[in-house]
Design a protein around this motif. Sequence first.
Motif, PDB file in Angstrom:
ATOM      1  N   LEU A   7       0.829  -1.196   0.000  1.00  0.00           N
ATOM      2  CA  LEU A   7       0.000   0.000   0.000  1.00  0.00           C
ATOM      3  C   LEU A   7       0.868   1.253   0.000  1.00  0.00           C
ATOM      4  O   LEU A   7       1.882   1.314   0.701  1.00  0.00           O
ATOM      5  CB  LEU A   7      -0.914   0.007   1.228  1.00  0.00           C
ATOM      6  N   PRO A   8       0.457   2.270  -0.752  1.00  0.00           N
ATOM      7  CA  PRO A   8       1.195   3.540  -0.746  1.00  0.00           C
ATOM      8  C   PRO A   8       1.140   4.202   0.639  1.00  0.00           C
ATOM      9  O   PRO A   8       0.221   3.968   1.427  1.00  0.00           O
ATOM     10  CB  PRO A   8       0.437   4.396  -1.774  1.00  0.00           C
ATOM     11  N   ALA A   9       2.106   5.047   0.895  1.00  0.00           N
ATOM     12  CA  ALA A   9       2.228   5.682   2.208  1.00  0.00           C
ATOM     13  C   ALA A   9       1.005   6.524   2.558  1.00  0.00           C
ATOM     14  O   ALA A   9       0.567   6.538   3.717  1.00  0.00           O
ATOM     15  CB  ALA A   9       3.489   6.536   2.258  1.00  0.00           C
ATOM     16  N   ASP A  10       0.430   7.242   1.579  1.00  0.00           N
ATOM     17  CA  ASP A  10      -0.729   8.073   1.893  1.00  0.00           C
ATOM     18  C   ASP A  10      -1.965   7.237   2.229  1.00  0.00           C
ATOM     19  O   ASP A  10      -2.806   7.638   3.027  1.00  0.00           O
ATOM     20  CB  ASP A  10      -1.022   9.075   0.783  1.00  0.00           C
ATOM     21  N   VAL A  11      -2.049   6.047   1.648  1.00  0.00           N
ATOM     22  CA  VAL A  11      -3.153   5.136   1.963  1.00  0.00           C
ATOM     23  C   VAL A  11      -2.993   4.627   3.397  1.00  0.00           C
ATOM     24  O   VAL A  11      -3.948   4.612   4.175  1.00  0.00           O
ATOM     25  CB  VAL A  11      -3.215   3.970   0.959  1.00  0.00           C
ATOM     26  N   ALA A  23      -8.989   5.999   2.438  1.00  0.00           N
ATOM     27  CA  ALA A  23      -7.904   5.083   2.075  1.00  0.00           C
ATOM     28  C   ALA A  23      -8.289   4.246   0.858  1.00  0.00           C
ATOM     29  O   ALA A  23      -7.469   4.037  -0.044  1.00  0.00           O
ATOM     30  CB  ALA A  23      -7.557   4.182   3.260  1.00  0.00           C
ATOM     31  N   ILE A  24      -9.529   3.779   0.828  1.00  0.00           N
ATOM     32  CA  ILE A  24      -9.992   2.981  -0.317  1.00  0.00           C
ATOM     33  C   ILE A  24      -9.988   3.830  -1.582  1.00  0.00           C
ATOM     34  O   ILE A  24      -9.530   3.389  -2.643  1.00  0.00           O
ATOM     35  CB  ILE A  24     -11.386   2.392  -0.032  1.00  0.00           C
ATOM     36  N   LYS A  25     -10.478   5.070  -1.488  1.00  0.00           N
ATOM     37  CA  LYS A  25     -10.488   5.960  -2.649  1.00  0.00           C
ATOM     38  C   LYS A  25      -9.073   6.233  -3.150  1.00  0.00           C
ATOM     39  O   LYS A  25      -8.810   6.195  -4.355  1.00  0.00           O
ATOM     40  CB  LYS A  25     -11.172   7.284  -2.305  1.00  0.00           C
ATOM     41  N   LEU A  26      -8.160   6.523  -2.218  1.00  0.00           N
ATOM     42  CA  LEU A  26      -6.771   6.776  -2.603  1.00  0.00           C
ATOM     43  C   LEU A  26      -6.148   5.562  -3.271  1.00  0.00           C
ATOM     44  O   LEU A  26      -5.430   5.696  -4.273  1.00  0.00           O
ATOM     45  CB  LEU A  26      -5.946   7.170  -1.374  1.00  0.00           C
ATOM     46  N   ALA A  38      -9.807  -2.822  -3.789  1.00  0.00           N
ATOM     47  CA  ALA A  38      -9.276  -1.800  -2.886  1.00  0.00           C
ATOM     48  C   ALA A  38      -9.758  -2.026  -1.458  1.00  0.00           C
ATOM     49  O   ALA A  38      -8.979  -1.940  -0.508  1.00  0.00           O
ATOM     50  CB  ALA A  38      -9.690  -0.412  -3.375  1.00  0.00           C
ATOM     51  N   LYS A  39     -11.040  -2.340  -1.304  1.00  0.00           N
ATOM     52  CA  LYS A  39     -11.572  -2.595   0.033  1.00  0.00           C
ATOM     53  C   LYS A  39     -10.916  -3.820   0.648  1.00  0.00           C
ATOM     54  O   LYS A  39     -10.568  -3.820   1.833  1.00  0.00           O
ATOM     55  CB  LYS A  39     -13.086  -2.771   0.001  1.00  0.00           C
ATOM     56  N   ALA A  40     -10.729  -4.862  -0.144  1.00  0.00           N
ATOM     57  CA  ALA A  40     -10.086  -6.082   0.368  1.00  0.00           C
ATOM     58  C   ALA A  40      -8.658  -5.793   0.814  1.00  0.00           C
ATOM     59  O   ALA A  40      -8.215  -6.293   1.858  1.00  0.00           O
ATOM     60  CB  ALA A  40     -10.108  -7.170  -0.699  1.00  0.00           C
ATOM     61  N   ALA A  41      -7.930  -4.980   0.054  1.00  0.00           N
ATOM     62  CA  ALA A  41      -6.548  -4.655   0.413  1.00  0.00           C
ATOM     63  C   ALA A  41      -6.492  -3.830   1.696  1.00  0.00           C
ATOM     64  O   ALA A  41      -5.669  -4.082   2.573  1.00  0.00           O
ATOM     65  CB  ALA A  41      -5.875  -3.908  -0.733  1.00  0.00           C
ATOM     66  N   VAL A  42      -7.396  -2.849   1.817  1.00  0.00           N
ATOM     67  CA  VAL A  42      -7.430  -2.018   3.025  1.00  0.00           C
ATOM     68  C   VAL A  42      -7.835  -2.863   4.230  1.00  0.00           C
ATOM     69  O   VAL A  42      -7.234  -2.767   5.299  1.00  0.00           O
ATOM     70  CB  VAL A  42      -8.364  -0.803   2.830  1.00  0.00           C
ATOM     71  N   ASP A  43      -8.842  -3.708   4.059  1.00  0.00           N
ATOM     72  CA  ASP A  43      -9.264  -4.591   5.157  1.00  0.00           C
ATOM     73  C   ASP A  43      -8.142  -5.536   5.569  1.00  0.00           C
ATOM     74  O   ASP A  43      -7.932  -5.776   6.763  1.00  0.00           O
ATOM     75  CB  ASP A  43     -10.499  -5.399   4.755  1.00  0.00           C
ATOM     76  N   ALA A  44      -7.420  -6.067   4.595  1.00  0.00           N
ATOM     77  CA  ALA A  44      -6.307  -6.975   4.902  1.00  0.00           C
ATOM     78  C   ALA A  44      -5.216  -6.248   5.678  1.00  0.00           C
ATOM     79  O   ALA A  44      -4.659  -6.791   6.638  1.00  0.00           O
ATOM     80  CB  ALA A  44      -5.745  -7.573   3.615  1.00  0.00           C
ATOM     81  N   TYR A  45      -4.919  -5.023   5.271  1.00  0.00           N
ATOM     82  CA  TYR A  45      -3.913  -4.245   5.993  1.00  0.00           C
ATOM     83  C   TYR A  45      -4.365  -3.980   7.424  1.00  0.00           C
ATOM     84  O   TYR A  45      -3.592  -4.126   8.364  1.00  0.00           O
ATOM     85  CB  TYR A  45      -3.641  -2.917   5.272  1.00  0.00           C
ATOM     86  N   MET A  46      -5.629  -3.579   7.565  1.00  0.00           N
ATOM     87  CA  MET A  46      -6.152  -3.287   8.905  1.00  0.00           C
ATOM     88  C   MET A  46      -6.133  -4.529   9.792  1.00  0.00           C
ATOM     89  O   MET A  46      -5.814  -4.447  10.975  1.00  0.00           O
ATOM     90  CB  MET A  46      -7.565  -2.719   8.802  1.00  0.00           C
TER      91      MET A  46
END
Length: 87
Positions: A7-11, A23-26, A38-46
């Motif tokens: 994931l990019p730093a701003d995300v 974060a998903i939009k970015l 995007a949602k799956a990646a953000v959820d996985a990171y969280m």
Amino acid sequence: MNEATRLPADVIAAIQAGRKIEAIKLLRQRQGCDLVQAKAAVDAYMEAHRSPGAARRRGGSGFGSLLFALAVAAVAYFLYAAFVAGR
């Protein structure tokens, strides 16, 4: 390397600030992925970076709240009973 580590730093900064939708939009803008990816990646990171006690702080089963409510009710009952007996 999985999606959560790329994931990019701003995300990541948006996630850490509690702004999941941003974060998903970015992520969609930066990597050109669709909403589901995007949602799956953000959820996985969280999920990967969640603190061990986070689930307890978010509420859990509510057993502690129930005990607190019962204790308050018991104190209120005894105060009321003492007030009525004092008349």
